[in-house]
Design a protein around this motif. Structure first.
Motif, PDB file in Angstrom:
ATOM      1  N   ALA A   1      32.383  40.029  19.609  1.00 33.22           N
ATOM      2  CA  ALA A   1      32.533  41.023  20.682  1.00 33.22           C
ATOM      3  C   ALA A   1      31.573  40.711  21.818  1.00 33.22           C
ATOM      4  O   ALA A   1      31.901  40.836  22.999  1.00 33.22           O
ATOM      5  N   GLN A   2      30.345  40.261  21.428  1.00 32.46           N
ATOM      6  CA  GLN A   2      29.356  39.931  22.441  1.00 32.46           C
ATOM      7  C   GLN A   2      29.820  38.753  23.279  1.00 32.46           C
ATOM      8  O   GLN A   2      29.718  38.751  24.499  1.00 32.46           O
ATOM      9  N   SER A   3      30.367  37.711  22.620  1.00 31.93           N
ATOM     10  CA  SER A   3      30.815  36.530  23.347  1.00 31.93           C
ATOM     11  C   SER A   3      32.064  36.813  24.157  1.00 31.93           C
ATOM     12  O   SER A   3      32.459  36.012  24.998  1.00 31.93           O
ATOM     13  N   ALA A   4      32.706  37.974  23.905  1.00 27.68           N
ATOM     14  CA  ALA A   4      33.910  38.332  24.659  1.00 27.68           C
ATOM     15  C   ALA A   4      33.564  39.056  25.952  1.00 27.68           C
ATOM     16  O   ALA A   4      34.431  39.636  26.584  1.00 27.68           O
ATOM     17  N   TRP A   5      32.297  39.031  26.328  1.00 27.30           N
ATOM     18  CA  TRP A   5      31.855  39.677  27.562  1.00 27.30           C
ATOM     19  C   TRP A   5      32.794  39.339  28.695  1.00 27.30           C
ATOM     20  O   TRP A   5      33.208  38.187  28.840  1.00 27.30           O
ATOM     21  N   PRO A   6      33.157  40.337  29.544  1.00 27.47           N
ATOM     22  CA  PRO A   6      32.757  41.747  29.481  1.00 27.47           C
ATOM     23  C   PRO A   6      33.800  42.604  28.757  1.00 27.47           C
ATOM     24  O   PRO A   6      34.999  42.384  28.896  1.00 27.47           O
ATOM     25  N   VAL A   7      33.329  43.565  27.990  1.00 26.93           N
ATOM     26  CA  VAL A   7      34.234  44.492  27.321  1.00 26.93           C
ATOM     27  C   VAL A   7      34.154  45.875  27.956  1.00 26.93           C
ATOM     28  O   VAL A   7      34.828  46.794  27.513  1.00 26.93           O
ATOM     29  N   LYS A   8      33.320  46.001  28.998  1.00 23.52           N
ATOM     30  CA  LYS A   8      33.188  47.265  29.723  1.00 23.52           C
ATOM     31  C   LYS A   8      32.699  46.943  31.142  1.00 23.52           C
ATOM     32  O   LYS A   8      32.345  45.790  31.430  1.00 23.52           O
ATOM     33  N   PRO A   9      32.669  47.916  32.030  1.00 27.97           N
ATOM     34  CA  PRO A   9      32.207  47.655  33.398  1.00 27.97           C
ATOM     35  C   PRO A   9      30.791  47.094  33.440  1.00 27.97           C
ATOM     36  O   PRO A   9      29.950  47.417  32.608  1.00 27.97           O
ATOM     37  N   VAL A  10      30.551  46.247  34.430  1.00 28.03           N
ATOM     38  CA  VAL A  10      29.253  45.612  34.626  1.00 28.03           C
ATOM     39  C   VAL A  10      28.642  46.161  35.917  1.00 28.03           C
ATOM     40  O   VAL A  10      29.330  46.268  36.934  1.00 28.03           O
ATOM     41  N   THR A  11      27.373  46.514  35.878  1.00 22.67           N
ATOM     42  CA  THR A  11      26.675  47.016  37.061  1.00 22.67           C
ATOM     43  C   THR A  11      25.850  45.899  37.686  1.00 22.67           C
ATOM     44  O   THR A  11      25.138  45.181  36.977  1.00 22.67           O
ATOM     45  N   VAL A  12      25.959  45.751  38.994  1.00 29.22           N
ATOM     46  CA  VAL A  12      25.114  44.809  39.731  1.00 29.22           C
ATOM     47  C   VAL A  12      24.205  45.609  40.651  1.00 29.22           C
ATOM     48  O   VAL A  12      24.683  46.328  41.535  1.00 29.22           O
TER      49      VAL A  12
ATOM     50  N   GLY B   1      25.990  47.650  53.685  1.00 29.82           N
ATOM     51  CA  GLY B   1      26.114  47.133  55.033  1.00 29.82           C
ATOM     52  C   GLY B   1      25.236  45.945  55.332  1.00 29.82           C
ATOM     53  O   GLY B   1      25.323  45.355  56.411  1.00 29.82           O
ATOM     54  N   GLY B   2      24.381  45.569  54.397  1.00 25.53           N
ATOM     55  CA  GLY B   2      23.502  44.427  54.597  1.00 25.53           C
ATOM     56  C   GLY B   2      24.115  43.129  54.123  1.00 25.53           C
ATOM     57  O   GLY B   2      25.263  43.088  53.665  1.00 25.53           O
ATOM     58  N   GLY B   3      23.313  42.048  54.200  1.00 26.05           N
ATOM     59  CA  GLY B   3      23.816  40.734  53.834  1.00 26.05           C
ATOM     60  C   GLY B   3      24.187  40.618  52.367  1.00 26.05           C
ATOM     61  O   GLY B   3      25.229  40.055  52.023  1.00 26.05           O
ATOM     62  N   THR B   4      23.336  41.125  51.476  1.00 19.41           N
ATOM     63  CA  THR B   4      23.634  41.054  50.047  1.00 19.41           C
ATOM     64  C   THR B   4      24.924  41.790  49.753  1.00 19.41           C
ATOM     65  O   THR B   4      25.777  41.315  48.989  1.00 19.41           O
ATOM     66  N   ASP B   5      25.088  42.939  50.368  1.00 22.59           N
ATOM     67  CA  ASP B   5      26.293  43.747  50.200  1.00 22.59           C
ATOM     68  C   ASP B   5      27.537  43.005  50.693  1.00 22.59           C
ATOM     69  O   ASP B   5      28.615  43.117  50.099  1.00 22.59           O
ATOM     70  N   ALA B   6      27.387  42.244  51.784  1.00 20.23           N
ATOM     71  CA  ALA B   6      28.524  41.535  52.376  1.00 20.23           C
ATOM     72  C   ALA B   6      29.120  40.512  51.417  1.00 20.23           C
ATOM     73  O   ALA B   6      30.304  40.176  51.511  1.00 20.23           O
ATOM     74  N   PHE B   7      28.305  40.038  50.487  1.00 22.93           N
ATOM     75  CA  PHE B   7      28.805  39.081  49.500  1.00 22.93           C
ATOM     76  C   PHE B   7      29.075  39.747  48.148  1.00 22.93           C
ATOM     77  O   PHE B   7      29.972  39.344  47.413  1.00 22.93           O
ATOM     78  N   ALA B   8      28.302  40.771  47.812  1.00 22.66           N
ATOM     79  CA  ALA B   8      28.462  41.430  46.518  1.00 22.66           C
ATOM     80  C   ALA B   8      29.795  42.164  46.405  1.00 22.66           C
ATOM     81  O   ALA B   8      30.437  42.143  45.351  1.00 22.66           O
ATOM     82  N   ARG B   9      30.231  42.821  47.472  1.00 23.32           N
ATOM     83  CA  ARG B   9      31.459  43.628  47.383  1.00 23.32           C
ATOM     84  C   ARG B   9      32.731  42.778  47.258  1.00 23.32           C
ATOM     85  O   ARG B   9      33.590  43.090  46.425  1.00 23.32           O
ATOM     86  N   PRO B  10      32.891  41.710  48.027  1.00 24.13           N
ATOM     87  CA  PRO B  10      34.055  40.839  47.780  1.00 24.13           C
ATOM     88  C   PRO B  10      33.997  40.220  46.386  1.00 24.13           C
ATOM     89  O   PRO B  10      35.034  40.050  45.733  1.00 24.13           O
ATOM     90  N   LEU B  11      32.789  39.879  45.940  1.00 25.47           N
ATOM     91  CA  LEU B  11      32.621  39.338  44.597  1.00 25.47           C
ATOM     92  C   LEU B  11      33.090  40.350  43.565  1.00 25.47           C
ATOM     93  O   LEU B  11      33.787  40.003  42.597  1.00 25.47           O
ATOM     94  N   SER B  12      32.730  41.615  43.772  1.00 19.60           N
ATOM     95  CA  SER B  12      33.131  42.683  42.860  1.00 19.60           C
ATOM     96  C   SER B  12      34.644  42.800  42.761  1.00 19.60           C
ATOM     97  O   SER B  12      35.211  42.919  41.671  1.00 19.60           O
ATOM     98  N   SER B  13      35.296  42.743  43.904  1.00 18.50           N
ATOM     99  CA  SER B  13      36.753  42.881  43.937  1.00 18.50           C
ATOM    100  C   SER B  13      37.435  41.753  43.173  1.00 18.50           C
ATOM    101  O   SER B  13      38.348  41.987  42.362  1.00 18.50           O
ATOM    102  N   GLN B  14      37.006  40.526  43.404  1.00 17.13           N
ATOM    103  CA  GLN B  14      37.621  39.385  42.737  1.00 17.13           C
ATOM    104  C   GLN B  14      37.270  39.329  41.256  1.00 17.13           C
ATOM    105  O   GLN B  14      38.072  38.896  40.429  1.00 17.13           O
ATOM    106  N   PHE B  15      36.070  39.793  40.905  1.00 14.08           N
ATOM    107  CA  PHE B  15      35.657  39.837  39.505  1.00 14.08           C
ATOM    108  C   PHE B  15      36.591  40.754  38.718  1.00 14.08           C
ATOM    109  O   PHE B  15      37.005  40.431  37.600  1.00 14.08           O
ATOM    110  N   ALA B  16      36.923  41.903  39.295  1.00 10.03           N
ATOM    111  CA  ALA B  16      37.813  42.853  38.630  1.00 10.03           C
ATOM    112  C   ALA B  16      39.196  42.238  38.412  1.00 10.03           C
ATOM    113  O   ALA B  16      39.825  42.438  37.357  1.00 10.03           O
ATOM    114  N   LYS B  17      39.668  41.493  39.402  1.00  8.16           N
ATOM    115  CA  LYS B  17      40.978  40.847  39.269  1.00  8.16           C
ATOM    116  C   LYS B  17      40.960  39.781  38.169  1.00  8.16           C
ATOM    117  O   LYS B  17      41.924  39.616  37.434  1.00  8.16           O
TER     118      LYS B  17
END
Length: 330
Positions: A30-41, A48-64
């Motif tokens: 089960a552990q190696s099957a990560w992720p089995v639940k939502p992940v928080t970053v 609205g900052g630079g980190t956010d500008a990359f984190a949010r598109p990353l989040s969207s594609q990660f979910a897909k």
């Protein structure tokens, strides 16, 4: 030794041990099957900052890709060190990650009493993006090109100010280096992230910002702010009309903003491997490549070990820059 069960049957200690080992094996699977639940970053700056500008598109594609959410938790404050402190103390199970930036390689030289160590309390996973710094102004307040801007700044020492993502961030030191290399004096105004600084720039409440191109890109394209210069020796492909520092007479003005992903120390090795694999798959999607390119960014194709060595080198490099520039916390 025998064990009594509800149905009255008996099992030997050996059978019980075998059952226990099987349960452990299932848990490991089960552990190696990560992720089995939502992940928080944890993103240590406001939205609205630079980190956010990359984190949010990353989040969207990660979910897909994985079918699980990548939840962005913005924890701004203290030049990004508040969020880093929270992330360092998170449960090391792979379900809390930290997306930091170059600022966290600078922080050890600027904040003598940090309650975490970016190299000892985290495990490096991936260098997610690397972008040049850009000097942006409000075109209503500062019209004209870089040459006209520099003439104004030199003619009125102390009259102009610059906003940053916070004291001790790369935005702050980019401004200090600019002052040093142009022999000018501009006043530093720290904010709780690049997002708030840019909003004040757009509103005309601050004169300029030295920003990572990722967070400024959309505002530049929308005409809300104007880019006068990108750092380094070449123009950025996403903004070919913006001159680089070298061609403007500043050959040594090279400041880049990079963003990386870490996990709290103690995160299981197999989970680390899965995280890195999924991050690489997400970064390889056409959607992410397009977004990165439009923000003038490149994906840092480094192994975790290489990223760790990169961070170590950056900590040392910025310590020298801080010492040479005389930058200090207000």
């Amino acid at each position: 030794m025998n064990f009594e069960f509800e149905n009255g049957s008996r099992r030997s200690l050996l059978q019980f041990a075998a059952a226990s080992l099987a349960a452990v094996s299932l848990g490991s699977q089960a552990q190696s099957a990560w992720p089995v639940k939502p992940v928080t970053v944890i993103v240590p700056f406001p939205a609205g900052g630079g980190t956010d500008a990359f984190a949010r598109p990353l989040s969207s594609q990660f979910a897909k890709l994985t079918g699980k959410q990548l939840i962005i938790d913005n924890r701004g404050g203290a030049g990004g060190t508040l969020g880093a402190s929270i992330a360092a103390k998170a449960q090391p199970d792979g379900y809390t990650l930290f997306m930091g930036a170059v600022h966290h390689a600078i922080a050890p030289s600027m904040y003598p009493k940090l309650d975490y160590n970016i190299e000892k309390d985290f495990v490096p996973l991936a260098l997610m993006a690397n972008v040049p710094q850009v000097l942006v102004v409000n075109p209503k307040n500062i019209p004209g090109d870089f040459k006209a801007f520099l003439a104004q700044v030199r003619s009125k020492p102390g009259r102009f100010n610059y906003g940053s993502a916070g004291a001790g961030t790369s935005h702050h030191l980019a401004g200090e280096l600019f002052k040093q290399q142009t022999n000018t004096f501009i006043t530093h105004i720290p904010y709780r992230g690049a997002g708030p600084a840019l909003q004040d720039l757009i509103a005309g409440n601050v004169d300029m910002v030295f920003d990572g191109l990722g967070s400024s890109a959309a505002h530049i394209k929308g005409g809300r702010i104007k880019a006068l210069m990108v750092s380094g020796a070449k123009r950025n492909p996403a903004f070919p009309d913006v001159p680089c520092a070298a061609e403007l007479g500043l050959p040594d003005y090279t400041v880049t903003t990079w963003y990386g992903m870490w996990a709290p120390k103690g995160t299981p090795a197999d989970v680390q491997t899965r995280i890195v694999e999924d991050l690489r798959k997400v970064a390889a999607t056409d959607e992410l490549k397009t977004i990165w390119a439009s923000n003038g960014a490149e994906f840092g194709n480094l192994t975790p070990a290489q990223f760790g060595a990169f961070v170590n080198a950056e900590v040392k490099r910025w310590a020298a820059v801080v010492k040479a520039s005389g930058a200090s916390l207000e």
